[in-house]
Design a protein around this motif. Structure first.
Motif, PDB file in Angstrom:
ATOM      1  N   LEU A 171      11.922  39.710  51.894  1.00 45.59           N
ATOM      2  CA  LEU A 171      12.444  38.791  52.905  1.00 45.59           C
ATOM      3  C   LEU A 171      13.793  38.238  52.471  1.00 45.59           C
ATOM      4  O   LEU A 171      14.708  38.098  53.275  1.00 45.59           O
ATOM      5  N   GLU A 173      15.787  39.721  50.370  1.00 47.32           N
ATOM      6  CA  GLU A 173      16.733  40.836  50.420  1.00 47.32           C
ATOM      7  C   GLU A 173      17.180  41.115  51.849  1.00 47.32           C
ATOM      8  O   GLU A 173      18.354  41.385  52.112  1.00 47.32           O
ATOM      9  N   ALA A 174      16.221  41.024  52.787  1.00 46.65           N
ATOM     10  CA  ALA A 174      16.573  41.233  54.189  1.00 46.65           C
ATOM     11  C   ALA A 174      17.597  40.191  54.629  1.00 46.65           C
ATOM     12  O   ALA A 174      18.565  40.508  55.324  1.00 46.65           O
ATOM     13  N   ALA A 175      17.392  38.945  54.192  1.00 48.31           N
ATOM     14  CA  ALA A 175      18.332  37.884  54.559  1.00 48.31           C
ATOM     15  C   ALA A 175      19.705  38.149  53.944  1.00 48.31           C
ATOM     16  O   ALA A 175      20.737  37.922  54.575  1.00 48.31           O
ATOM     17  N   GLN A 176      19.694  38.662  52.704  1.00 49.31           N
ATOM     18  CA  GLN A 176      20.971  39.007  52.060  1.00 49.31           C
ATOM     19  C   GLN A 176      21.715  40.055  52.868  1.00 49.31           C
ATOM     20  O   GLN A 176      22.904  39.941  53.127  1.00 49.31           O
ATOM     21  N   LEU A 177      20.966  41.105  53.271  1.00 50.32           N
ATOM     22  CA  LEU A 177      21.591  42.176  54.036  1.00 50.32           C
ATOM     23  C   LEU A 177      22.028  41.686  55.415  1.00 50.32           C
ATOM     24  O   LEU A 177      22.999  42.169  55.978  1.00 50.32           O
ATOM     25  N   ASP A 178      21.270  40.724  55.957  1.00 53.66           N
ATOM     26  CA  ASP A 178      21.621  40.178  57.261  1.00 53.66           C
ATOM     27  C   ASP A 178      22.827  39.260  57.178  1.00 53.66           C
ATOM     28  O   ASP A 178      23.261  38.714  58.192  1.00 53.66           O
ATOM     29  N   GLY A 179      23.327  39.059  55.967  1.00 57.48           N
ATOM     30  CA  GLY A 179      24.563  38.307  55.827  1.00 57.48           C
ATOM     31  C   GLY A 179      24.383  36.828  55.573  1.00 57.48           C
ATOM     32  O   GLY A 179      25.321  36.060  55.686  1.00 57.48           O
ATOM     33  N   ALA A 180      23.152  36.402  55.244  1.00 55.29           N
ATOM     34  CA  ALA A 180      22.945  34.984  54.989  1.00 55.29           C
ATOM     35  C   ALA A 180      23.549  34.611  53.640  1.00 55.29           C
ATOM     36  O   ALA A 180      23.420  35.350  52.668  1.00 55.29           O
ATOM     37  N   VAL A 189      15.051  31.029  55.097  1.00 53.63           N
ATOM     38  CA  VAL A 189      13.998  31.973  54.732  1.00 53.63           C
ATOM     39  C   VAL A 189      13.049  31.389  53.691  1.00 53.63           C
ATOM     40  O   VAL A 189      11.841  31.286  53.919  1.00 53.63           O
TER      41      VAL A 189
END
Lengths: 277, 361
Positions: A171, A173-180, A189
């Motif tokens: 989660l 990592e997903a936020a990192q990729l989503d640009g957060a 998150v």
């Protein structure tokens, strides 16, 4: 316990109730005493009596001690709420740095935090008192806010760290990729998912700070005194005081009960939010 | 959209000596669907995470388009990733999940809503936009994860076993939709899986990884018909290729039990250079035939897997003085039974691999 022997589970249930009641009884007796006349409270234990609210009127008027309940409650509320907020503000980034992206030597850091609890507070009280005097903050709310923050911080860091570790790594990592941004990752998150843990941590900080007596009585005996000190101010050298003290203790318990109830709702809601799959 | 290039990219996890991904060289064309496949621990997920920026690159470099992204943080790489467990934000609705990345980019609300609605339409998620992930089925969650990637209109899609949490039937169905969607969008896609059927059906090209090293990168058909080495030969294809150690001999032919497989001049010479080589034959290139001297191999049937349209017959044969099993594909609804004595004949190409596993023919 996978096997379900009915006699066994009955006995276990009985034991559980017994232990539960054993712990609950003193509290029950305290609440009961608060509604008695002093004479009734001090004679043979009586389960049946004429309940009265006089003791609550006594403690509300506060004629006996110098400290009024209102004053003590305001001081406690300030010390508890501000210190808990400070603890959370400081503990969240610390816990992040010790769990999700561990800093070098994170084990040592973690140990250092808990090691600050090794020293008996009695051993530190004199230096603390002198420092407080030099800074001219004796008998102020500020000294308690600072000390309660320091007192609860290690525990909060430890607790939040273990809750943060439960947050699924994907989660974040997903936020990192989503640009957060880092702050975005934490606020949108990590914290919503760790909310039950945050609530549990905040609750413990509130309880510990609310019940703290030693520091308050040593550093703030005159002004800035808190509810536990107000409770003891109901101890009288003249005449009986057990019923009155019971009423005061009951009142002092209520805010913690309410805080527990609020936090529990939050915790259950967090748990019900479901895991990632 | 962009091409992707791994240039000797290496990842060594701290505290280990062995590279999880070892000098990986890969060129992925613009709009290509590349599937990275390999057994567990082969480094395929690590390779993907290196491209995502979630793993540090110890050596070499990775380019997306013309840009060297080796040291660029994930959020600046303009990529979208679908995780194996979908990694949906549990506290957000489907719409919020899909719009999260756009919100981070500061895209205005109307534009965000338009793009989320468009993705939801493509993925049949319109009725579920206000639901939380826990109130969705596995297939719907998978589609939300896809939707979250699509709305971003990224340069590259990264997918880490996105279908492995679905049940078998849904997996096949979603696989088809995924291939269709990727072709429509034309976005460069790197897809990691351990499932070779997914690899063969989805990929424009397939890259096989083993122990962090690239074994072969080719189209599915070439991978199947001309595996570059023994590992790829054994890994691609189900049931697996029959692989048997045979004596190199004088190079005129190799002996498979009592059967002789003749070799052409040039292949024969390279085989003859080794005392022992590996002979590979796919099950469909063998057949049950009437016995015919040293052109067939006698054996005894041990298992028949009849799938209706075809049957895989496992046959015990004598080879180099030991009993080994060979799988032959036969007709469906076959009459062959356990313990029948049969003869195997060669009906297709063979593959030969040297002692180091390298292809000889």
């Amino acid at each position: 316990m996978t096997e379900s022997n009915p006699i066994r589970s009955f006995l276990l249930g009985l034991l559980t109730w017994f232990i539960g009641l054993l712990f609950f009884f003193p509290v029950f007796w305290m609440v009961l005493n608060g509604f008695k006349e002093e004479a009734d409270a001090n004679t043979d234990p009586k389960l049946f009596f004429d309940p009265t609210l006089d003791r609550y009127r006594d403690i509300a008027s506060g004629d006996q001690g110098l400290l009024s309940f209102g004053e003590a409650f305001t001081n406690s509320a300030w010390a508890v709420i501000v210190s808990t907020i400070l603890v959370l503000i400081l503990a969240v980034p610390a816990a992040y740095a010790l769990s999700i992206r561990p800093v070098a030597k994170w084990r040592d850091v973690l140990f250092f935090f808990i090691s600050t609890k090794f020293l008996p507070i009695v051993a530190a009280i004199l230096p603390l008192w002198i420092i407080a005097r030099e800074l001219d903050i004796l008998n102020t709310r500020l000294v308690l806010i600072v000390l309660y923050t320091a007192m609860n911080l290690p525990l909060a860091v430890w607790m939040l760290r273990s809750f943060f570790q439960e947050v699924p790594r994907e989660l974040i990592e997903a936020a990192q990729l989503d640009g957060a941004s880092l702050r975005g990752q934490i606020t949108s998150v990590i914290l919503p998912i760790a909310a039950p843990g945050l609530a549990a941590t905040a609750l413990l900080c509130v309880i510990f700070a609310w019940n703290e007596f030693f520091l308050a009585v040593q550093l703030n005996p005159v002004d800035g005194s808190t509810v536990p000190i107000w409770v003891t101010s109901n101890v009288s050298t003249r005449g009986n005081f057990l019923a009155r003290l019971s009423a005061a203790s009951t009142v002092a318990t209520l805010p913690v009960l309410i805080a527990g109830w609020v936090a529990q709702k939050r915790m259950i809601r967090g748990l019900a939010m479901g895991a990632i799959k | 959209m962009a091409q992707v290039r791994y240039d000797e990219a290496t990842r060594i996890y701290p505290g280990t000596d062995i590279a999880a991904v070892d000098r990986l060289d890969l060129d992925i064309a613009d709009g290509e669907f590349l599937v990275v496949v390999g057994p567990s621990g082969s480094g395929k997920s690590t390779a993907l995470r290196m491209l995502a920026g979630l793993e540090f690159i110890d050596n070499g470099s990775i380019h997306i388009g013309e840009r060297d992204v080796t040291l660029v943080p994930p959020k600046e790489r303009d990529i979208a990733m679908v995780f194996q467990n979908y990694a949906l934000y549990p506290q957000m609705s489907v719409a919020a999940n899909m719009g999260f990345a756009l919100k981070q980019q500061g895209i205005p609300k109307e534009e965000r809503q338009r793009r989320v609605a468009e993705a939801a339409r493509i993925l049949d998620l319109e009725p579920y936009l206000e639901r939380k992930p826990k109130n969705l089925s596995g297939g719907q969650r998978q589609r939300v994860a896809m939707g979250r990637a699509i709305v971003r209109e990224p340069q590259v899609f990264l997918m880490d076993e996105p279908l492995s949490n679905l049940d078998a039937k849904l997996r096949v169905q979603t696989r088809t939709q995924l291939a269709d969607l990727q072709a429509d969008l034309g976005v460069t896609t790197v897809y990691v899986t351990h499932d070779q059927v997914e690899a063969m059906t989805l990929g424009d090209r397939v890259a096989v990884l083993e122990s962090g090293k690239l074994q072969q990168c080719a189209s599915p058909r070439e991978m199947y018909s001309r595996p570059a080495n023994r590992f790829v030969a054994g890994f691609i294809g189900s049931p697996a290729m029959n692989l048997l150690e045979v004596d190199g001999g004088d190079g005129s032919g190799v002996a498979l039990g009592s059967m002789t497989v003749p070799l052409d001049g040039e292949v024969g010479r390279s085989v003859g250079a080794h005392p022992s080589v590996t002979l590979g034959v796919r099950p469909e290139h063998l057949a049950l035939v009437p016995s015919d001297g040293d052109r067939t191999l006698p054996g005894r049937v041990s298992v028949v897997e009849d799938l209706g349209s075809e049957a895989f017959v496992h046959i015990d044969v004598e080879h180099r003085g030991e009993t080994t099993q060979i799988v032959v594909r036969g007709e469906g609804e076959s009459d062959v039974r356990r313990d029948d004595n049969v003869a195997i004949g060669l009906g297709g190409p063979i593959h030969l691999f040297g002692p180091g596993g390298e292809r000889l023919n």
